[in-house]
Design a protein around this motif. Sequence first.
Motif, PDB file in Angstrom:
ATOM      1  N   HIS A  20       9.671  -2.987 -12.405  1.00  0.00           N
ATOM      2  CA  HIS A  20       8.409  -2.444 -11.905  1.00  0.00           C
ATOM      3  C   HIS A  20       7.514  -1.812 -12.973  1.00  0.00           C
ATOM      4  CE1 HIS A  20       9.886  -3.116  -7.885  1.00  0.00           C
ATOM      5  NE2 HIS A  20      10.946  -2.346  -8.093  1.00  0.00           N
ATOM      6  N   ARG A  43       4.046  -2.690  -9.604  1.00  0.00           N
ATOM      7  CA  ARG A  43       4.101  -2.679  -8.139  1.00  0.00           C
ATOM      8  C   ARG A  43       2.709  -2.963  -7.573  1.00  0.00           C
ATOM      9  NH1 ARG A  43       8.713  -0.261  -5.952  1.00  0.00           N
ATOM     10  NH2 ARG A  43       9.997   0.927  -7.428  1.00  0.00           N
ATOM     11  N   PRO A  44       2.585  -3.837  -6.587  1.00  0.00           N
ATOM     12  CA  PRO A  44       1.273  -4.110  -5.980  1.00  0.00           C
ATOM     13  C   PRO A  44       0.619  -2.830  -5.476  1.00  0.00           C
ATOM     14  CG  PRO A  44       2.902  -5.703  -5.231  1.00  0.00           C
ATOM     15  CD  PRO A  44       3.662  -4.649  -5.993  1.00  0.00           C
ATOM     16  N   GLY A  45      -0.639  -2.650  -5.847  1.00  0.00           N
ATOM     17  CA  GLY A  45      -1.384  -1.490  -5.392  1.00  0.00           C
ATOM     18  C   GLY A  45      -1.184  -0.233  -6.208  1.00  0.00           C
ATOM     19  N   ASN A  46      -0.318  -0.281  -7.218  1.00  0.00           N
ATOM     20  CA  ASN A  46      -0.097   0.905  -8.041  1.00  0.00           C
ATOM     21  C   ASN A  46      -1.371   1.274  -8.791  1.00  0.00           C
ATOM     22  OD1 ASN A  46       0.800   2.161 -10.862  1.00  0.00           O
ATOM     23  ND2 ASN A  46       2.410   2.612  -9.366  1.00  0.00           N
ATOM     24  N   HIS A  47      -1.651   2.559  -8.917  1.00  0.00           N
ATOM     25  CA  HIS A  47      -2.909   2.998  -9.521  1.00  0.00           C
ATOM     26  C   HIS A  47      -2.986   2.702 -11.014  1.00  0.00           C
ATOM     27  CE1 HIS A  47      -0.285   6.328 -10.620  1.00  0.00           C
ATOM     28  NE2 HIS A  47      -1.232   6.820 -11.410  1.00  0.00           N
ATOM     29  N   MET A  49      -1.866  -0.308 -12.283  1.00  0.00           N
ATOM     30  CA  MET A  49      -1.739  -1.753 -12.468  1.00  0.00           C
ATOM     31  C   MET A  49      -2.859  -2.313 -13.351  1.00  0.00           C
ATOM     32  SD  MET A  49      -1.611  -4.832  -9.653  1.00  0.00           S
ATOM     33  CE  MET A  49       0.110  -4.581  -9.226  1.00  0.00           C
TER      34      MET A  49
END
Length: 247
Positions: A20, A43-47, A49
């Motif tokens: 991750h 991780r999808p949507g992680n601030h 990313m």
Amino acid sequence: MADQIKVMGMVISSAPIGEHDKRIVLLTKEKGKISAFARGARRPGNHLMAASESFAFGSFYLIYGRDSYTLVNAEISNYFRELAGDITMTYTACYFLELAGYYAVENQNGAEMLNLIYAAFKALLNPSLDNRLVRYVYELKMLVINGEYPDFFVCRVCGAKDNAAGFSISHNGIVCDGCIRNIADAITLCGGTVYTLQYIVYSEIGRLFTFRVSDEVLEELRMVMARCMNTYVDRRMNSLEILDALI
């Protein structure tokens, strides 16, 4: 809890770590090149990313642990996503970052190098500029910033300041019309190329990407910079291998 610091910079490389996380390398104004972990950035949507992708430019908030930095937040002012719209432009930008990573060091002011990258990225997106010219300007100015580059102002054989006629990498610079005939590796340059090389060396970064050149000058710049980079940079850049295959 460790103190949080704020740096201005750009992500010059990003790689996955574990399932991750990411490990990023930042070129920063305040601390030069630093590495940091971005926990959960995959991780999808992680601030983190988008902020942990290469080319992201802005302010980064870090904490320093036992032996490494951790990225906790970022305020990105430019993602330079437009660079992904053209494959040659993309790999040119990747090459710029790889070359910056080669030269940048930790705990050394990186403001000038960071400004050069930002200006070069903007220039790549300017449709009126040839990206090959942007590359040659960037390469030479990067050498200048790091203090090791040829002398384009006086003949390296006799010291003459006028009548520059060519370039010799074995003599590390310009040679005049009276000396060039005796130098085996010299390449002939027109006056426009000599002036362009001099202009790149002494100009501020904000004035670098403001001109265009003829096809003749562009080709001569290519020959000069190919010799310079082969001499001064002792590692072949991975992105350059791909870029040269595309051109």
